[in-house]
Design a protein around this motif. Structure first.
Motif: not given
Length: 417
Positions: A319, A314, A351-352, A342-345, A347-349
């Motif tokens: 992102s 983090s 995190s995974n 783009t930021t949300g996408f 963050n998801d990537v």
């Protein structure tokens, strides 16, 4: 390889050689032979692990016995404070603030070093039936505290010189050199077990197979990354047709590198080492519970590595900043709106990927020990040591390669094609 890179490598080797020389400079007023005998008897507990990370400097009670662990502990504290208090976090992002931030870490290192050195000094009093200390106790505490403080700060200076003038991260290379220097003695101990019949050749091959398997997994995972495609507006492409525009965002599976393993080891070794030097039976019992050859230690190691992997990822991957920079450059991820989308996408990537990266680091740090423990075989270094050695070696090679490419581009820009 040009002369500049060779000079950087030689400077790095020179400072690492100086570090190894310091490991043979003992603190005045102790019986080295008695301490060596004590550590031979405690090779499989927290003291043995601490001794390995210091490059066997602890068993000689060298002035660098504490190594860079006080600095790492101080860095952990500051990282946690920076994540908790925004004002401290801002220091890391400002040009003048980062100097103040680094200075605070150094002051905290001094305090932690003094506390640890005093604890070690009093712990030696009860070691070896009181025959370890050969001078007056008060004088010894003062001398040992100043000696270890000077040694630790000298190590930090060596690390800074390597980072600035050599190749690679200085602190990581010091830990790397300490572990590598312990490998010959570990190999010798294994062959002695084979010669005395305590270990058969099949068991030795099993240890070798686990180590090679661990190295292979580390290499595979460290080179793994997800490449997110990026498109640019035609106007941007035309303006930069003579320049290379990266058409993807590379995100490593292990964003945190070797930091989680080092942080987790430092947090577990610090209390275990202090408790081991105590004469209180209850504190010694707790020290036995968090012994590196015990299950509780490895369970805590697993959990701490996962925590620090998410925590450090983090910090190193922002992102929001990447999305804003991408938008300013006229780039976008196909199918996503620039900005918050783009930021949300991202963050998801992240995190995974961080989940799998954290799980990989936690398993590498503990699984080799579990396998060999189940087989009833000794494993002197453990997955954490192998992880640190391989990752630091790879990181140093990348920096040497990056320096070579940088020098090549500078020469081409100066002379032309």
């Amino acid at each position: 390889m040009n002369k500049k890179i060779v000079d950087k490598i030689l400077i790095t080797l020179l400072f690492l050689f100086l570090y190894r020389l310091l490991a043979y400079v003992p603190v005045p007023g102790v019986d080295i032979a008695e301490i060596k005998r004590f550590f031979d008897q405690n090779a499989n507990n927290a003291l043995g692990l601490f001794n390995m990370f210091s490059g066997n400097a602890v068993e000689r009670l060298s002035i660098i016995s504490l190594g860079v662990m006080p600095y790492i502990t101080a860095s952990i504290i500051m990282e946690l404070l920076a994540a908790t208090f925004p004002n401290i976090g801002k220091l890391k992002k400002e040009r003048d603030g980062i100097q103040k931030y680094t200075q605070i870490i150094k002051y905290a290192t001094i305090v932690i070093t003094i506390i640890q050195s005093i604890s070690v000094s009093f712990g030696l009093r009860s070691m070896g039936d009181g025959g370890v200390i050969t001078i007056d106790m008060t004088s010894f505490v003062v001398i040992s505290t100043f000696s270890m403080l000077a040694g630790t700060m000298l190590l930090l200076w060596i690390g800074e010189q390597i980072t600035q003038r050599g190749v690679g991260n200085g602190v990581s290379l010091i830990i790397f050199a300490g572990i590598v220097s312990a490998i010959p003695s570990g190999i010798k101990a294994l062959f002695e077990l084979v010669n005395t019949g305590q270990l058969n050749w099949l068991s030795l091959l099993a240890i070798l197979a686990v180590m090679l398997g661990t190295i292979f997994v580390i290499l595979y995972m460290e080179l793994s990354e997800r490449r997110i495609p990026v498109s640019y507006a035609r106007k941007v492409v035309m303006q930069n047709q003579n320049k290379r525009i990266m058409n993807y965002i590379p995100i490593k599976v292990n964003l945190s590198g070797v930091i989680p393993a080092i942080f987790a080891s430092a947090l577990l070794i610090f209390p275990a080492t202090i408790l081991q030097s105590s004469s209180n039976p209850y504190l010694l019992k707790i020290a036995d519970w968090i012994n590196p050859s015990g299950y509780l230690y490895n369970i805590l190691m697993f959990l701490f590595v996962i925590f620090f992997a998410f925590f450090y990822a983090s910090i190193v991957f922002n992102s929001k900043d990447i999305a804003e920079n991408l938008k300013k450059q006229g780039g976008f991820i196909p199918g996503l709106r620039p900005g918050e989308g783009t930021t949300g996408f991202l963050n998801d990537v992240v995190s995974n990927l961080t989940f799998w990266g954290a799980l990989y680091l936690a398993l590498i740090s503990t699984l080799p020990w579990i396998i060999l423990k189940a087989m009833g075989l000794p494993f002197h270094f453990g997955g954490t040591a192998v992880l640190i050695v391989v990752q630091v070696a790879m990181d140093t090679m990348r920096k040497v390669e990056a320096q070579a490419y940088m020098d090549k581009y500078k020469m081409l820009s100066a002379t032309g094609l």
